[in-house]
Design an enzyme around this catalytic site. Sequence first.
Site, short mmCIF file in Angstrom:
data_model
loop_
_atom_site.label_atom_id
_atom_site.label_comp_id
_atom_site.label_asym_id
_atom_site.label_seq_id
_atom_site.Cartn_x
_atom_site.Cartn_y
_atom_site.Cartn_z
N HIS A 100 -3.81 7.65 -7.06
CA HIS A 100 -2.83 8.69 -7.40
C HIS A 100 -1.46 8.06 -7.68
O HIS A 100 -1.23 6.88 -7.43
CB HIS A 100 -2.68 9.67 -6.24
CG HIS A 100 -2.11 9.08 -5.00
ND1 HIS A 100 -2.82 8.23 -4.18
CD2 HIS A 100 -0.88 9.17 -4.44
CE1 HIS A 100 -2.07 7.84 -3.16
NE2 HIS A 100 -0.87 8.40 -3.30
N ASP A 102 2.54 9.44 -6.66
CA ASP A 102 3.11 10.46 -5.77
C ASP A 102 3.85 11.54 -6.55
O ASP A 102 4.56 11.26 -7.51
CB ASP A 102 4.12 9.81 -4.81
CG ASP A 102 3.46 8.74 -3.94
OD1 ASP A 102 2.25 8.82 -3.70
OD2 ASP A 102 4.19 7.82 -3.52
N HIS A 251 -1.58 4.10 -7.15
CA HIS A 251 -1.93 3.28 -5.99
C HIS A 251 -3.05 3.95 -5.20
O HIS A 251 -3.30 5.16 -5.34
CB HIS A 251 -0.72 3.01 -5.10
CG HIS A 251 -0.01 4.22 -4.62
ND1 HIS A 251 0.88 4.93 -5.40
CD2 HIS A 251 -0.04 4.86 -3.43
CE1 HIS A 251 1.37 5.95 -4.71
NE2 HIS A 251 0.82 5.95 -3.51
C1 SIN Z 1 0.58 6.48 -0.08
O1 SIN Z 1 -0.33 6.87 -0.77
O2 SIN Z 1 1.74 6.81 -0.27
C2 SIN Z 1 0.28 5.53 1.06
C3 SIN Z 1 -0.12 4.20 0.58
C4 SIN Z 1 -0.55 3.29 1.70
O3 SIN Z 1 -0.55 3.70 2.85
O4 SIN Z 1 -0.85 2.13 1.42
#
Ligand code: SIN
Length: 279
Positions: A100, A102, A251
Amino acid sequence: MSHTEVVITPADGVGAYISGFDLANAGKTNNVSVLREALGEYGVLFFRDQDLTEEQHIGLAEAFGNININRFFPAVDGHPKIAAVRKEPSQSTNIGSVWHTDHSYDEVPAMGSILVSRITPQRGGDTVFSNMFLAYEHLSDGLKETLSQLNAVHSSRHVFGAMAEGAELFTNAEAATQDSVHPMVIAHPISGRKALYVNPQFTIGIKGWHSAESKPLLDMLYQHSIRPEFTHRFKWHQGSIAFWDNRATWHCALNDYPTETRLMHRITVEGEALHPAHA
Ligand code: SIN
């Protein structure tokens, strides 16, 4: 510390490792333009051996813009501006394990997030990033032309709403009402570079298309966008920080540390309206 000492080492796939920048004092010295430009070019910046207090983390974020307090993440005790991304051994699911970017469900999506490691597992718990500039650039000219005419619909309901799987990880389910429409190819607000702007977690369809039509195209784009040569896997240590730009990257937080605790502190910085890039 002046930014003339900053060393930027591009990573494979996406991002760059940054050294020589005094992150703890970024809020005071205000010399963050070098980092802003690097975000526009590389999409995610990785830092090692940092020792930021919560206040310094907030100062760093505020040097880039207003903080966007995520309404769905639990806050760190005593620090409402910092979201806690926590997983305990008793939990089977983690936050962020679906690819995704954010806040794409917001009309004005957040610019980026600064994630600071606080408790890292001995093994596992890496975050994988993918490069939406490269994903776009490696499409055919024909598909680029088609996508440049299209908008996609993004939503928070199916992820943060009361009926969502994993809803117990989040807060304020009743606030999960946002849908938004964004161009499928954007001009990056900092660099102007074209980036693909859909993601597997929050994009729910192509505007004006039936689901049976949009799903195959989106699925193809999702598979394409995580080609290994577009990705970089970041291993967290004590003092590691990743600062990503949501308009240039995806990410995915790996959930491969069943018996250990992982705790990250995340601050999200406000962004700006997104504009289409024409092929
Ligand atoms: C997130 O998706 O913002 C968290 C990413 C993570 O915990 O590595």
